[in-house]
Each structure stands twice: as C-alpha cells, then as structure tokens.
Write a protein that holds these residues in place. Structure first.
Motif, mmCIF file in Angstrom:
data_model
loop_
_atom_site.group_PDB
_atom_site.id
_atom_site.type_symbol
_atom_site.label_atom_id
_atom_site.label_comp_id
_atom_site.label_asym_id
_atom_site.label_seq_id
_atom_site.Cartn_x
_atom_site.Cartn_y
_atom_site.Cartn_z
ATOM 1 N N LEU A 1 39.961 27.390 -37.603
ATOM 2 C CA LEU A 1 39.364 26.311 -36.823
ATOM 3 C C LEU A 1 39.452 26.588 -35.323
ATOM 4 N N ALA A 2 40.530 27.229 -34.892
ATOM 5 C CA ALA A 2 40.659 27.552 -33.468
ATOM 6 C C ALA A 2 39.551 28.496 -33.024
ATOM 7 N N LEU A 3 39.182 29.439 -33.882
ATOM 8 C CA LEU A 3 38.079 30.347 -33.543
ATOM 9 C C LEU A 3 36.741 29.626 -33.572
ATOM 10 N N ALA A 4 36.570 28.711 -34.536
ATOM 11 C CA ALA A 4 35.295 27.998 -34.655
ATOM 12 C C ALA A 4 35.066 27.062 -33.483
ATOM 13 N N ALA B 1 29.072 47.566 -19.302
ATOM 14 C CA ALA B 1 29.481 46.746 -18.161
ATOM 15 C C ALA B 1 30.314 45.571 -18.625
ATOM 16 N N GLN B 2 31.309 45.213 -17.838
ATOM 17 C CA GLN B 2 32.255 44.185 -18.213
ATOM 18 C C GLN B 2 31.624 42.800 -18.203
ATOM 19 N N CYS B 3 32.235 41.913 -18.964
ATOM 20 C CA CYS B 3 31.814 40.515 -18.940
ATOM 21 C C CYS B 3 32.186 39.902 -17.608
ATOM 22 N N THR B 4 31.499 38.837 -17.268
ATOM 23 C CA THR B 4 31.896 38.076 -16.103
ATOM 24 C C THR B 4 33.313 37.571 -16.293
ATOM 25 N N PRO B 5 34.213 37.747 -15.306
ATOM 26 C CA PRO B 5 35.593 37.289 -15.484
ATOM 27 C C PRO B 5 35.614 35.829 -15.898
ATOM 28 N N ARG B 6 36.487 35.521 -16.852
ATOM 29 C CA ARG B 6 36.595 34.165 -17.350
ATOM 30 C C ARG B 6 38.046 33.857 -17.652
ATOM 31 N N ALA B 7 38.338 32.596 -17.742
ATOM 32 C CA ALA B 7 39.704 32.200 -18.075
ATOM 33 C C ALA B 7 39.992 32.624 -19.498
ATOM 34 N N PRO B 8 41.222 33.121 -19.778
ATOM 35 C CA PRO B 8 41.535 33.531 -21.148
ATOM 36 C C PRO B 8 41.470 32.357 -22.090
ATOM 37 N N ALA B 9 41.014 32.630 -23.319
ATOM 38 C CA ALA B 9 40.947 31.570 -24.330
ATOM 39 C C ALA B 9 42.335 31.134 -24.708
ATOM 40 N N ALA B 10 42.429 29.918 -25.213
ATOM 41 C CA ALA B 10 43.733 29.418 -25.658
ATOM 42 C C ALA B 10 44.266 30.342 -26.724
ATOM 43 N N PRO B 11 45.598 30.632 -26.691
ATOM 44 C CA PRO B 11 46.160 31.555 -27.675
ATOM 45 C C PRO B 11 45.857 31.095 -29.085
#
Length: 420
Positions: free
Chosen positions: A355-358, A401-411
């Motif tokens: 569910l966390a991934l979904a 090419a790298q993704c646009t920097p983003r906040a890390p997803a919740a663990p």
C-alpha cells in the motif's frame, strides 16, 4: 473441548487487533515494553498487568481469566480439571512436535505470500507461544532453537509488513538470540539478514554491516540462502549509490537463485523465495534507487511475467515499483494501471509495504527523461509489442540524464519474500 488460549496468545491477539505496538501498549498500562514482550513470549506476569491490559484492549476480561486459570488446581472434587492454557508439553515427544511445527511453518509462509500478513500473523504468534512450552535436550534442543528463530524472523517480517515496526524489531532481536543459542550458521545468517532489512532506511551503514555479516555466516552450498543474502547486500549498496558493488551482488545472486521454485512455501529452505524472477525485480528496484528509471522498466516487466502465482504479494511490490518507474519516465497510462493493480493487491492482503508503494505520490519526470527513455517506452506501448526481455548485463556505468531533484519518498516498509 477446545483448549483455552494462553494469556500470551490472547495478549498478542488483542494488541494486534487494537493496532498497538508493544511500546504503545506498555505506555498505556504503565509497564515497560520488555514486560509486554516477555508476557507475549510465555512469561507469566502479575495479575494487575493482565487486568490493565484487559481494560486498555477492551478484552472483556479474557486475558485476566486465562492468567487466573494458570493458578487453578489440577483437579476438582476428584475430577480432572478442564483443559487450561498452554503448559510445558512434557508428554509430547519433542521431535514430533518440532517436525509438526516445521511443516506448519511452510504452510504459513504460503499463506503470507497469497493472502498477506493479517492472514498469517496470528497463527505465527500462536506457534511461537507453543514453541516456548516445548522442552528438549541434545540435538532436539538445537532443532527447537533453529525453528524458534525461523518463526521469530517470520513474525518480524509479518509485523513490518503489517505496519508494526516496533514489534518487527523486537522479534528480529529475539530471532538473533535464538539463532546464536542454536549455533546454526544458516539461522544466524537469516536473522542478520532480517536485521539488515529493518536498518535499511534509517541506518544505512548498519544495514551494510549486517548484510556483510550475514554473508560471512552464509555459504554458497545453500544456494537459495546465499542468493537472498546477495540480493539484500545489493539493495543496501544501491542505497549508498555504489553501482559497481550493487551490480556484482546481483550478478552473483542471479547465478545462485532457483529458476524453478513456484510453491511459495520456502520448502527448500531459507531464501528459497529468492527466485530468478525476484532477482530481476530487485535489479529494477536498485535501478530506481540509483536514479536510473529507464533501466528499471525492463527487469520489472519481465519479473511480473515470470513471478509464480503463489507470490501474489510480491507481485504487488513489483507493480508498485513499475508504477514509480513509469511515472518518472512520463508513461502515465502504464503507471496508473500498475498503481491501480498494486493498490488492489495491497488492500486484499493488508500489506502496508504494498500500500505504501501504491499511495506514494508520483514524481514529476525530468525533461531529459521525457525526451529519451520515455519516448522509447512510449513507442513500445503504442506498437503493442511484447515487453523486451530483461537484460542480465551489468547496470550501465553511465546513466541517462538525472531526474529533477526531489524530496526522498517516505521510507517504505516493503520487503522481499526472502526477508521472512
């Protein structure tokens, strides 16, 4: 007449039903977490402790009644006392009991793979309670400790997958203690593997150390176990952006993994759920961790095609990661389809990991990715051609090419089938 449940089993049942961790329950009843943990593994605590647990968990006095039954006399008016809570099973041949519970463990692993943690966890905890009542000496005692460690690792995985991280850590610690008592290297390696999974996001350096310690205890003679240990090391090395180390571990794991296992019950021993399909799924996950979503799609699609039906929950995990990869590449349609199926499996199994991934928000793709990797994926989808076979070649040293920097997803609490 059915046997009265033990106070330890009732305590675990009502706490799990209430959605409380051991630490949360301890805080509410005014006792330490270790008191709760010990009570759930068979130690008898004070009557006041069980009374407070009854009140907090709304158990209608059931836990206190089971505790009081322990003090009941063995006989009343010359008649045999009614069946009471679990006591040391001195009359049961330990070898037979251990073999029965070993076969039962395989059934519970399959139950988890098909139906998820909420279907398997109560029975795993009940079996752990029964194991504490067995008395054995010599080789049977070693076998008892090994089996107890195996059940404790499974309880840790199920608690993590059910969204109970405190309980997961507690059971993993107990598993390592039991494994050391057995002096069985495979059991020690599997318990260290479980601890490495728990440390993966919050303590990455510790996760690496535990993963390598597990490899030192393991042996390539036990191929499924060795494959699972290499997969775990690959995951934590990808977390540290160690691409060469990750690739080396996955290449070794692919050579060791079982290409034929399809029962989903770990019948061939520790790590037998780490099939070649799961190694491919891990290759895709590691590519995501290494910010290379274009390298993730092929392995993830192929893993979905190869996963045996018994691994239903694992299919949900792979779909969740495919949804992320497609979203990062701008393939909105496939990403939405994968996320929807992932959510359906998560809701059906009660797997917090799935569910966390979904439910994870889809990251916005970078323009460079939209113009390169996504275009290739889009042409494949429009043509309706079959998914390309996953490459077993090393992850490329140079990535798109790298993704646009983003906040890390919740663990994520998602874990692999071999983490049991």
């Amino acid at each position: 007449m059915p046997r009265t449940p033990s106070p330890s089993a009732l305590l675990r049942h009502h706490r799990t039903r209430a959605g409380l961790t051991q630490r949360e329950l301890a805080h509410r009843v005014g006792y330490s977490r270790s008191t709760v943990a010990n009570a759930e593994t068979g130690d008898v605590r004070s009557a006041d402790f069980y009374r407070r647990c009854d009140e907090v968990l709304a158990a209608d006095g059931a836990i206190s009644a089971a505790r009081a039954a322990l003090d009941a006399p063995a006989a009343l008016d010359g008649r045999a006392a009614p069946p009471g809570p679990v006591r040391p099973l001195s009359a049961v041949p330990p070898d037979e009991a251990i073999e029965h519970l070993r076969r039962h463990w395989h059934h519970l692993v399959r139950t988890d793979n098909l139906l998820g943690p909420r279907a398997a966890l109560p029975d795993v905890l009940e079996a752990l309670s029964t194991l504490t009542t067995l008395r054995a000496t010599g080789p049977a005692r070693t076998a008892l400790r090994c089996l107890s460690a195996r059940y404790a690792v499974t309880a840790s995985w199920l608690c993590q997958d059910a969204g109970l991280p405190g309980d997961a850590a507690s059971w993993a610690g107990q598993a390592l203690e039991l494994a050391h008592e057995s002096a069985d290297r495979a059991s020690i390696a599997w318990a260290l593997h479980r601890l490495s999974r728990l440390a993966e996001h919050g303590e990455p350096e510790r996760a690496v150390s535990l993963g390598r310690a597990a490899l030192r205890q393991g042996t390539d003679a036990q191929r499924p176990l060795a494959a699972a240990l290499h997969v775990q090391c690959a995951r934590v090395l990808a977390q540290r952006a160690d691409r060469p180390g990750c690739d080396a571990m996955l290449t070794r794991a692919a050579l060791l993994a079982d290409a034929r296992e399809a029962t989903g019950d770990d019948r061939t021993g520790y790590g037998s759920s780490c099939t070649r399909a799961w190694v491919l799924a891990t290759r895709g996950e590691c590519a995501l961790r290494l910010d290379a979503p274009a390298d993730a799609v092929g392995p993830l699609r192929t893993a979905l095609a190869l996963l045996a039906p018994a691994y239903r929950r694992n299919r949900g995990l792979v779909l969740g990661r495919l949804a992320e990869a497609c979203a990062r590449l701008g393939d909105v349609d496939e990403g939405r389809r994968a996320a929807a199926e992932c959510r359906t499996i998560g809701e059906a199994t009660g797997s917090a990991s799935v569910l966390a991934l979904a439910e994870a928000p889809a990251p916005a793709p970078a323009p460079a990715e939209l113009s390169s990797g996504t275009a290739r994926a889009g042409r494949t989808n429009r043509s309706g051609s079959s998914c390309p076979p996953a490459s077993t070649a090393p992850l490329p040293r140079s990535r798109p090419a790298q993704c646009t920097p983003r906040a890390p997803a919740a663990p994520s609490t998602a874990t692999t089938a071999p983490a049991r």
